[in-house]
Design an enzyme around this catalytic site. Structure first.
Site, PDB file in Angstrom:
ATOM      1  N   SER A   1      17.148  19.814  45.755  1.00 33.19           N
ATOM      2  CA  SER A   1      15.800  19.961  45.193  1.00 33.19           C
ATOM      3  C   SER A   1      15.443  18.805  44.268  1.00 33.19           C
ATOM      4  CB  SER A   1      15.703  21.266  44.399  1.00 33.19           C
ATOM      5  OG  SER A   1      15.886  22.364  45.251  1.00 33.19           O
TER       6      SER A   1
ATOM      7  N   GLU B   1      23.139  26.534  33.230  1.00 30.64           N
ATOM      8  CA  GLU B   1      22.300  25.503  32.601  1.00 30.64           C
ATOM      9  C   GLU B   1      22.636  25.302  31.121  1.00 30.64           C
ATOM     10  OE1 GLU B   1      21.145  28.117  34.336  1.00 30.64           O
ATOM     11  OE2 GLU B   1      20.379  27.222  36.177  1.00 30.64           O
TER      12      GLU B   1
END
Lengths: 289, 318
Positions: free
Chosen positions: B41, B62
């Site tokens: 992506s 993350e």
């Protein structure tokens, strides 16, 4: 090389520094600061190799990160006693315009601090980043990081715990201050940590345990941990400590996690700790510039 | 469409990031990249193929990625983190705040799939609050480039800038109109077309929408000054004040919530330095939904006609 007696005597003075800083500030976190005093003394006065002239990048030196930033009065005492700044600056702990913030920060440029900490769970990730950078740079020195045990309730710790073995980080020694206490009470009551050694082992870490309030155990275990580096796995030491170690009425309870001793309590506590290296002169007007 | 800015093709801004990262990786061996399971992506495979030792796959974690980036930066590396904008900001706000912003770490937070134009994945992923979150952090630079070429140029430029940067870009194929060899100067808006009746300050995908709107407005006899505000923080105050002093009113256009975005920054500036009629084209206090990107922009009030309408309103209020 420092002798065992010298290290013990430094740790005793550091404990006095902790109590006096927190007392004069009328706030701060003495409990775990006292508990981890032996570990940080061993790291900074025997185990780690570093320059007293502070370099942010820590290139070609051992690097320490404090993830449980609330034990700042301990770290500040250690850094001052190790020569990063004047011990008189300890007078400014938690005061306006001080480099000695309530929780450690880089913002004011305090030598020895490489990242802010206090919001829990972040330091292990940062230490892994530093360890990866050292590997990229061909720098064979070691990264140390200390976390609390209540801090292990943060999810980011386990993200980090998963990633270090995956990336074969083997220049990292994490230490958990396993005192069994946190602000609201014992870990077991607040949020059980379960079988900690099994958890870390199952994540792929080499797991050691030590008595963090026995200098001989601390030194031996840290040396053992260093010997286990370079084996494509990170090392974690689960360090049993007593919150408030060194002051009888502060031990065995979580009540001194974040409470400052008053004048009488300070006197009572200091009476149990010999002034081995000389107290820092308390000077609330001290200005480092 | 706008003199000097002909549409030369169509590519996603995220491709500009991927190609820029590859190039900056070549130029500077301190550049390292991290990704949280979104390599495809973020279009960073070419960097990974060329510099495998400088890439760290962190998995769907993350918070850990931001911390590791802070550690790499401490040691002198220039980490570029890559994930969706939603997971680059809101999900990891405290990690960015403490370990990166407050600690002055030279981390480049690179965020794809920002805003409504993420499209069919829907509102869970369509973050419209990220600019506000990031611009509030002291010392954080916030950049929202408008097309492939500008995103590539911005990616290269931020490596040379010391300090934390939030670079925001998007998913859909989008017209390319900025010159390939444009200089990218952080904090300097680009005057794309001079005009005298209204200043249009657009950022990100809305720059193209503003170009379309300018065409309509000019045919109606409204002379538009179009400025490409790729850097939201620091804002090019001088250019904006100079333009609004001339035109007497302005419109901001962005793919973001009205509260906290470019419009808010410009309103603060004008309110303090040069009060003037102003209209804000932005999503107004609502979440998005699944759908084709351009249709979503129209439905949520950030389409071409919305920019034109806002410009007419601003001119009428003078």
């Amino acid at each position: 090389m420092a002798s065992l007696a010298e290290l013990q005597s430094t740790a005793t003075q550091v404990r006095r520094d902790i109590l006096r800083q927190v007392h004069y500030a009328t706030c701060g976190h003495p409990g775990a600061s006292l508990g981890c005093a032996d570990l940080l003394t061993a790291l900074y006065f025997e185990i780690m190799s570093y320059t007293r002239t502070f370099h942010m990048d820590g290139a070609n030196e051992d690097v320490f990160f404090l993830s449980n930033g609330h034990i700042s009065p301990l770290w500040y005492s250690i850094l001052a006693r190790a020569g990063f700044f004047d011990i008189r600056e300890l007078s400014t702990f938690r005061q306006m315009n001080s480099r000695l913030q309530g929780h450690p920060a880089t913002h004011e440029g305090l030598p020895g601090v490489r990242v802010a900490s206090g919001s829990l769970g972040q330091g292990l990730s940062v230490a892994i980043g530093m360890a990866l950078a050292k590997r990229l740079n061909g720098d064979n020195k070691t990264v140390y990081v200390l976390t609390g045990d209540g801090e292990l309730q943060e999810g980011q710790i386990w993200e980090a715990a998963m990633s270090a073995p995956h990336h074969k980080v083997d220049n990292l020694i994490a230490i958990v201050d396993w005192n069994g206490q946190q602000i609201d009470g014992p870990n077991e009551k607040v949020m059980s940590l379960g079988d900690l050694p099994a958890k870390w082992e199952s994540f792929g870490w080499i797991v050691l345990q030590m008595d963090g309030n026995d200098m001989t155990s601390v030194l031996n275990t840290l040396k053992q941990a260093k010997d286990m580096l370079g084996k494509e796995r990170p090392v974690v030491i689960l360090m049993k400590t007593e919150m408030g170690a060194g002051v009888d009425f502060m031990m065995g309870t979580h009540k001194w996690h974040g409470v400052a001793p008053n004048a009488e309590q300070l006197e009572q506590a200091l009476a149990q700790l010999e002034e081995t290296l000389g107290d820092y002169p308390y000077d609330p007007e001290y200005n480092q510039v | 469409m706008i003199d000097g800015f002909p549409v030369t093709g169509k590519k996603a801004t995220r491709n500009g990031f991927g190609d820029g990262l590859f190039e900056v990786g070549q130029q500077n061996d301190r550049v390292v990249a991290l990704c949280a399971d979104l390599v495809g992506s973020l279009k960073i495979q070419s960097f990974i193929d060329a510099y495998p030792e400088r890439f760290f796959q962190i998995g769907v974690a993350e918070a850990n990625m931001m911390g590791i980036a802070a550690g790499l930066a401490t040691a002198g590396k220039i980490p570029f983190t890559g994930t969706f904008a939603n997971f680059s900001t809101g999900r990891v706000y405290d990690q960015i705040r403490q370990s990166i912003a407050y600690s002055h770490k030279n981390v480049k937070i690179c965020a794809s799939h920002a805003g409504l134009t993420l499209g069919e994945d829907g509102a869970t992923h369509q973050i419209l609050e990220d600019i506000g979150l990031m611009k509030m952090l002291p010392g954080m630079t916030v950049i929202n480039p408008c097309d492939y070429n500008q995103t590539k140029a911005a990616t290269i430029a931020i490596a040379d800038h010391y300090g934390p940067v939030y670079l925001r870009f998007g998913r859909p194929g989008w017209p390319i109109f900025m010159p390939e060899d444009q200089p990218f100067e952080i904090g300097k808006g680009i005057l794309m077309k001079p005009g005298s009746d209204v200043t249009i300050l657009a950022t990100g995908h809305l720059v193209y929408k503003a170009m379309e709107a300018v065409e309509i407005l000019e045919s109606e006899g409204i002379s538009c000054e179009l400025i490409n505000i790729h850097t939201i923080k620091p804002l090019d105050e001088e250019l904006i004040l100079e333009s609004v002093s001339k035109t007497g009113c302005c419109v901001t256009a962005e793919e973001h919530q009205r509260l906290g975005g470019l419009g808010g920054s410009v309103a603060t500036l004008l309110g303090m330095k040069k009060p003037a009629p102003m209209e804000v084209v932005a999503v107004n206090d609502t979440f998005g939904e699944s759908g084709p990107p351009v249709d979503l922009m129209d439905k949520y009030g950030i389409g071409t006609e919305d920019v034109a309408k806002a410009a007419r309103a601003a001119v009428n209020r003078k």
